[in-house]
Design a protein around this motif. Structure first.
Motif, PDB file in Angstrom:
ATOM      1  N   ASP A  13       0.634  -1.178  -0.254  1.00  0.00           N
ATOM      2  CA  ASP A  13       0.121   0.506  -0.139  1.00  0.00           C
ATOM      3  C   ASP A  13       0.519   1.466   0.075  1.00  0.00           C
ATOM      4  OD1 ASP A  13      -2.693  -1.545  -0.314  1.00  0.00           O
ATOM      5  OD2 ASP A  13      -2.768  -1.409   2.180  1.00  0.00           O
ATOM      6  N   ARG A  14       1.865   1.055   0.763  1.00  0.00           N
ATOM      7  CA  ARG A  14       2.991   2.306   0.293  1.00  0.00           C
ATOM      8  C   ARG A  14       3.575   2.902  -0.525  1.00  0.00           C
ATOM      9  NH1 ARG A  14       3.714   0.593   5.972  1.00  0.00           N
ATOM     10  NH2 ARG A  14       5.467  -0.518   6.056  1.00  0.00           N
ATOM     11  N   VAL A  15       3.810   1.628  -1.457  1.00  0.00           N
ATOM     12  CA  VAL A  15       4.883   1.967  -2.741  1.00  0.00           C
ATOM     13  C   VAL A  15       3.544   2.522  -3.633  1.00  0.00           C
ATOM     14  CG1 VAL A  15       5.837   0.163  -4.618  1.00  0.00           C
ATOM     15  CG2 VAL A  15       6.378   0.127  -2.492  1.00  0.00           C
TER      16      VAL A  15
ATOM     17  N   ARG B 157       1.665  -4.816 -11.378  1.00  0.00           N
ATOM     18  CA  ARG B 157       3.102  -5.611 -10.736  1.00  0.00           C
ATOM     19  C   ARG B 157       3.182  -5.620  -9.150  1.00  0.00           C
ATOM     20  NH1 ARG B 157       7.619  -3.360 -14.190  1.00  0.00           N
ATOM     21  NH2 ARG B 157       8.827  -3.819 -13.296  1.00  0.00           N
ATOM     22  N   LEU B 158       2.502  -4.704  -9.158  1.00  0.00           N
ATOM     23  CA  LEU B 158       3.028  -4.360  -7.719  1.00  0.00           C
ATOM     24  C   LEU B 158       1.783  -5.225  -6.856  1.00  0.00           C
ATOM     25  CD1 LEU B 158       3.583  -1.964  -4.799  1.00  0.00           C
ATOM     26  CD2 LEU B 158       1.541  -1.444  -4.983  1.00  0.00           C
TER      27      LEU B 158
ATOM     28  N   GLU C 181      11.225  -6.917  -5.102  1.00  0.00           N
ATOM     29  CA  GLU C 181      10.144  -6.815  -6.042  1.00  0.00           C
ATOM     30  C   GLU C 181       9.608  -5.077  -5.605  1.00  0.00           C
ATOM     31  OE1 GLU C 181       8.207 -10.468  -5.509  1.00  0.00           O
ATOM     32  OE2 GLU C 181       8.441 -11.123  -7.006  1.00  0.00           O
ATOM     33  N   LEU C 182       9.473  -4.870  -4.975  1.00  0.00           N
ATOM     34  CA  LEU C 182       8.574  -3.869  -4.778  1.00  0.00           C
ATOM     35  C   LEU C 182       9.772  -2.405  -5.292  1.00  0.00           C
ATOM     36  CD1 LEU C 182       7.088  -3.808  -1.273  1.00  0.00           C
ATOM     37  CD2 LEU C 182       5.994  -4.034  -3.909  1.00  0.00           C
ATOM     38  N   ALA C 183      11.118  -2.946  -4.404  1.00  0.00           N
ATOM     39  CA  ALA C 183      11.589  -2.036  -5.185  1.00  0.00           C
ATOM     40  C   ALA C 183      12.122  -1.009  -6.226  1.00  0.00           C
ATOM     41  CB  ALA C 183      13.369  -2.055  -4.859  1.00  0.00           C
ATOM     42  N   VAL C 184      12.397  -2.384  -7.197  1.00  0.00           N
ATOM     43  CA  VAL C 184      12.286  -2.596  -8.476  1.00  0.00           C
ATOM     44  C   VAL C 184      11.602  -1.247  -9.447  1.00  0.00           C
ATOM     45  CG1 VAL C 184      11.699  -3.589 -11.161  1.00  0.00           C
ATOM     46  CG2 VAL C 184      12.672  -4.599  -9.220  1.00  0.00           C
TER      47      VAL C 184
END
Length: 150
Positions: free
Chosen positions: A15-17, A41-42, A50-53
């Motif tokens: 949710d933050r991303v 994708r998130l 995976e989130l950092a990408v």
């Protein structure tokens, strides 16, 4: 504790991303297609890596700043006042119109020879039912029932 790229992410992390992606989309850094693709994708992502990408080509963002902010007592009081104002804005006109119609009905009843049909019920009934449904459906009459638990 540092987060390694292999560590599994939580729903709150996703949710933050998502919030970061929405803000960057609103600022014009992402096209509509890119935003939709990244959101897709998130919600399929499982790890921090995976989130950092998804955000590595966007301006540096500290995701810790995007933690859900707790409601302060002042915000809760403000929401409660707003609910009361909304209820008042809905119900006061109904009560006034109903009262005026009943006064007219009483005056007509007193000046007529026989009983007069209580027509104000047709004015106040449907309108009151709609207001009641809206009040119950939106939780307006329940004080702080919509407040999130700590």
């Amino acid at each position: 504790m540092a987060q390694s790229p292999e560590m599994r992410a939580s729903d709150a992390d996703r949710d933050r991303v998502a919030q970061v992606l929405r803000e960057n989309f609103a600022e014009g850094r992402l096209t509509s297609e890119e935003f939709d693709e990244r959101l897709e994708r998130l919600y399929q992502s499982k790890t921090y890596g995976e989130l950092a990408v998804l955000t590595n080509d966007l301006p540096a963002t500290d995701l810790r700043l995007y933690r859900e902010r707790a409601e302060t007592p002042a915000k809760r009081a403000q929401k409660s006042r707003k609910r009361a104002q909304t209820l008042s804005a809905m119900w006061v006109p109904w009560a006034m119109a109903s009262g005026i119609n009943w006064v007219i009905w009483v005056l007509v009843s007193m000046s007529s020879d026989g009983p007069v049909y209580p027509w104000p019920l047709w004015v106040m009934g449907p309108w009151g039912v709609v207001l009641l449904v809206i009040t119950l459906a939106t939780g307006l009459g329940s004080g702080d029932s919509r407040r999130s638990s700590p």
